[in-house]
Design a protein around this motif. Structure first.
Motif, short mmCIF file in Angstrom:
data_model
loop_
_atom_site.label_atom_id
_atom_site.label_comp_id
_atom_site.label_asym_id
_atom_site.label_seq_id
_atom_site.Cartn_x
_atom_site.Cartn_y
_atom_site.Cartn_z
N THR A 246 -12.05 13.59 23.80
CA THR A 246 -11.24 12.38 23.98
C THR A 246 -10.04 12.44 23.02
OG1 THR A 246 -12.50 11.23 22.27
CG2 THR A 246 -13.25 10.94 24.56
N ALA A 247 -9.06 11.60 23.30
CA ALA A 247 -7.89 11.55 22.41
C ALA A 247 -8.33 11.16 21.00
CB ALA A 247 -6.88 10.54 22.95
N PHE A 248 -9.31 10.25 20.93
CA PHE A 248 -9.82 9.84 19.61
C PHE A 248 -10.34 11.04 18.83
CE2 PHE A 248 -13.06 8.67 16.61
CZ PHE A 248 -12.53 7.57 15.96
N ASP A 249 -11.16 11.88 19.50
CA ASP A 249 -11.72 13.04 18.81
C ASP A 249 -10.64 14.05 18.43
OD1 ASP A 249 -14.41 12.69 18.25
OD2 ASP A 249 -15.03 13.12 20.30
N ARG A 250 -9.63 14.18 19.27
CA ARG A 250 -8.56 15.14 18.95
C ARG A 250 -7.79 14.69 17.70
NH1 ARG A 250 -5.86 16.48 24.84
NH2 ARG A 250 -7.76 16.12 26.04
N VAL A 251 -7.52 13.38 17.63
CA VAL A 251 -6.77 12.87 16.47
C VAL A 251 -7.64 12.99 15.21
CG1 VAL A 251 -5.70 10.82 15.44
CG2 VAL A 251 -5.36 11.31 17.87
N LEU A 252 -8.90 12.58 15.35
CA LEU A 252 -9.83 12.67 14.21
C LEU A 252 -9.92 14.12 13.71
CD1 LEU A 252 -12.09 11.23 12.48
CD2 LEU A 252 -13.70 11.98 14.24
N ALA A 253 -10.13 15.04 14.65
CA ALA A 253 -10.28 16.46 14.29
C ALA A 253 -9.00 17.00 13.65
CB ALA A 253 -10.61 17.27 15.55
N SER A 254 -7.86 16.57 14.15
CA SER A 254 -6.58 17.05 13.61
C SER A 254 -6.39 16.54 12.18
CB SER A 254 -5.41 16.57 14.48
OG SER A 254 -5.59 17.07 15.80
N ARG A 255 -6.71 15.27 11.96
CA ARG A 255 -6.54 14.70 10.62
C ARG A 255 -7.51 15.35 9.63
NH1 ARG A 255 -6.46 8.23 10.72
NH2 ARG A 255 -5.80 8.55 8.55
N LEU A 256 -8.75 15.54 10.08
CA LEU A 256 -9.75 16.09 9.15
C LEU A 256 -9.51 17.58 8.87
CD1 LEU A 256 -13.04 14.29 10.32
CD2 LEU A 256 -11.51 13.70 8.44
N GLY A 257 -9.08 18.32 9.89
CA GLY A 257 -8.78 19.75 9.68
C GLY A 257 -7.64 19.91 8.70
N GLU B 156 -12.91 3.75 7.19
CA GLU B 156 -11.95 2.66 7.42
C GLU B 156 -10.55 3.23 7.62
OE1 GLU B 156 -12.64 -0.22 4.35
OE2 GLU B 156 -14.62 -0.68 5.15
N ASN B 157 -10.48 4.28 8.39
CA ASN B 157 -9.22 4.93 8.77
C ASN B 157 -8.48 5.63 7.62
OD1 ASN B 157 -7.63 5.76 10.88
ND2 ASN B 157 -6.20 4.05 10.69
N LYS B 158 -9.18 5.85 6.52
CA LYS B 158 -8.56 6.58 5.41
C LYS B 158 -9.36 7.86 5.16
CE LYS B 158 -6.28 2.93 2.88
NZ LYS B 158 -6.68 1.82 3.77
N ILE B 159 -8.61 8.92 4.81
CA ILE B 159 -9.26 10.19 4.47
C ILE B 159 -9.99 10.04 3.14
CG2 ILE B 159 -8.85 12.60 3.81
CD1 ILE B 159 -8.25 12.28 6.72
N VAL B 160 -11.27 10.41 3.12
CA VAL B 160 -12.02 10.40 1.86
C VAL B 160 -12.78 11.72 1.71
CG1 VAL B 160 -12.40 7.89 1.73
CG2 VAL B 160 -14.03 9.30 2.94
N LEU B 161 -13.05 12.07 0.47
CA LEU B 161 -13.85 13.27 0.20
C LEU B 161 -15.20 12.82 -0.34
CD1 LEU B 161 -11.12 15.45 -1.54
CD2 LEU B 161 -12.31 16.05 0.55
N THR B 162 -16.26 13.42 0.17
CA THR B 162 -17.62 13.08 -0.26
C THR B 162 -18.32 14.38 -0.66
OG1 THR B 162 -17.69 11.26 1.31
CG2 THR B 162 -19.81 12.06 0.55
N SER B 163 -19.03 14.36 -1.77
CA SER B 163 -19.70 15.59 -2.21
C SER B 163 -20.69 16.04 -1.12
CB SER B 163 -20.46 15.34 -3.52
OG SER B 163 -21.56 14.49 -3.27
N TYR B 164 -20.89 17.34 -1.04
CA TYR B 164 -21.89 17.84 -0.07
C TYR B 164 -23.23 17.17 -0.33
CZ TYR B 164 -19.09 21.80 1.74
OH TYR B 164 -18.16 22.59 2.36
N ASP B 165 -23.57 17.02 -1.61
CA ASP B 165 -24.86 16.40 -1.94
C ASP B 165 -25.02 15.06 -1.26
OD1 ASP B 165 -26.26 18.19 -3.43
OD2 ASP B 165 -25.24 17.69 -5.30
N ASP B 166 -23.99 14.22 -1.37
CA ASP B 166 -24.09 12.88 -0.76
C ASP B 166 -24.06 12.97 0.77
OD1 ASP B 166 -24.33 11.71 -3.16
OD2 ASP B 166 -22.31 10.82 -3.23
#
Ligand code: F6P
Length: 323
Positions: A261-272, A292-302
């Protein structure tokens, strides 16, 4: 960092290609070379590694599956396998990696860093949406849309025959797909692993004085439900209602394929994009997500160990709408 690697691992998910494209182009934009590792960790172990250019990822943003292929690698779970993988990364001059996958993928990347010091950033690619640290994972939206499309079709025949349908959806141990499909597909009942003791509710719906007056019904069952999936649920119900004659549809792997979907394409593009930028900044052992529409980093552990809860408000909605 002069060169990074990218791979997909675990179950494929629609939008993985859009993510690969974002990783490759962000690296090249930043004058960093990029290599594609084929078949996930297995390719790293076997040295199945290719150089990627900007044009290597042309015309893939709309394609399901993963051009880099994927696997669930048993060999990478052994030290010997990881040592071979490390030797290959050194041979190809790969200094950091972006891994697109789920829980198992990040667990492997974490151990790999602890043993061999190869930094990585993960992008959440799984239809299950079961990762802490991102509101949605790449592929979830497409999988839900695919399942809802199937449910809509089943509704036509369910209504025509006045039948009850039990529709089983994927999600492994989580009920995100089931809940979203249940609401979007107008299901009467949704059975998810996160909610226990649904059995009484289900039984009352089909038997006794509170029996539903509806002429046809859709029940969405998460494959990981405590009762053991749609077949088991129906088997159990038949013990109480011997003449119960519902139909069962297990949607299965159809949910993993198809155009994102367009949603997944945008999400994937932003995260990549965010994954590469984080890696080049020196971040490591983290997953990029969108909260909440912001890029965040989370430790692998979490990301691996914390549980993302189902939205209880949405669970309540299924009951509210089933009046
Ligand atoms: O994790 C994605 C997923 O599709 C799950 O929903 C499902 O339980 C599992 O993978 C199926 O795995 P496989 O494709 O190996 O049968």
């Amino acid at each position: 960092m002069k060169k990074i690697g990218v791979f997909t691992s675990g179950g494929d998910a629609p939008g993985m290609n859009a993510c690969i494209r974002a990783v490759v182009r962000t690296a090249i934009y930043n004058k960093v070379e990029v290599a594609g590792i084929i078949h996930g960790y297995n390719g790293m172990i076997d040295g199945n590694i290719i150089e990627m250019q900007s044009r290597s990822v042309s015309n893939i943003i709309q394609r399901g599956g993963t051009i880099l292929k994927t696997s669930r690698s048993a060999a990478f779970m052994t030290y010997e396998g990881r040592k071979k993988a490390y030797d290959n990364l050194v041979k190809y001059g790969i200094e950091g990696i972006v891994c697109i996958g789920g829980n198992g993928t990040f667990t492997g990347a974490k151990v790999f860093f602890e043993e061999f010091g190869i930094p990585s950033i993960g992008a959440p690619g799984t239809i299950d949406n079961d990762l802490y640290g991102t509101d949605e994972t790449i592929g979830f939206d497409t999988a839900v849309n695919t399942a809802v499309d199937a449910i809509d079709k089943i509704r036509d025949t369910a209504e025509s025959h006045d039948r009850v349908f039990f529709i089983e959806v994927m999600g492994r141990h989580a009920g995100f797909i089931a809940l979203a499909c249940g609401i979007a597909g107008g299901a009467e009942l949704v059975l998810v692993p996160e909610q226990k003791h649904e059995w009484v509710k289900l039984k009352n719906y089909f038997t006794g004085k509170n029996k539903s007056p509806k002429s046809f019904s859709i029940v969405v069952v998460a494959e990981g439900d405590e009762q053991g999936g749609a077949l088991k649920v129906v088997e159990h119900l038949k013990e109480f209602i011997p003449d119960f004659d519902p139909r069962i549809t297990i949607l299965g792997h159809i949910q993993r394929g198809g155009t994102p979907t367009a949603f997944d394409r945008v999400l994937a593009s932003r995260l990549g994009n965010a994954a590469v930028e984080a890696l080049l900044r020196g971040d490591k052992n983290k997953m990029v997500g969108l909260v909440e529409n912001k890029i965040v980093l989370t430790s692998y552990d979490d990301a691996i160990n914390k549980t993302k809860p189902l939205i209880s408000e949405s669970l309540r909605l299924v009951d509210v709408f089933n009046v």
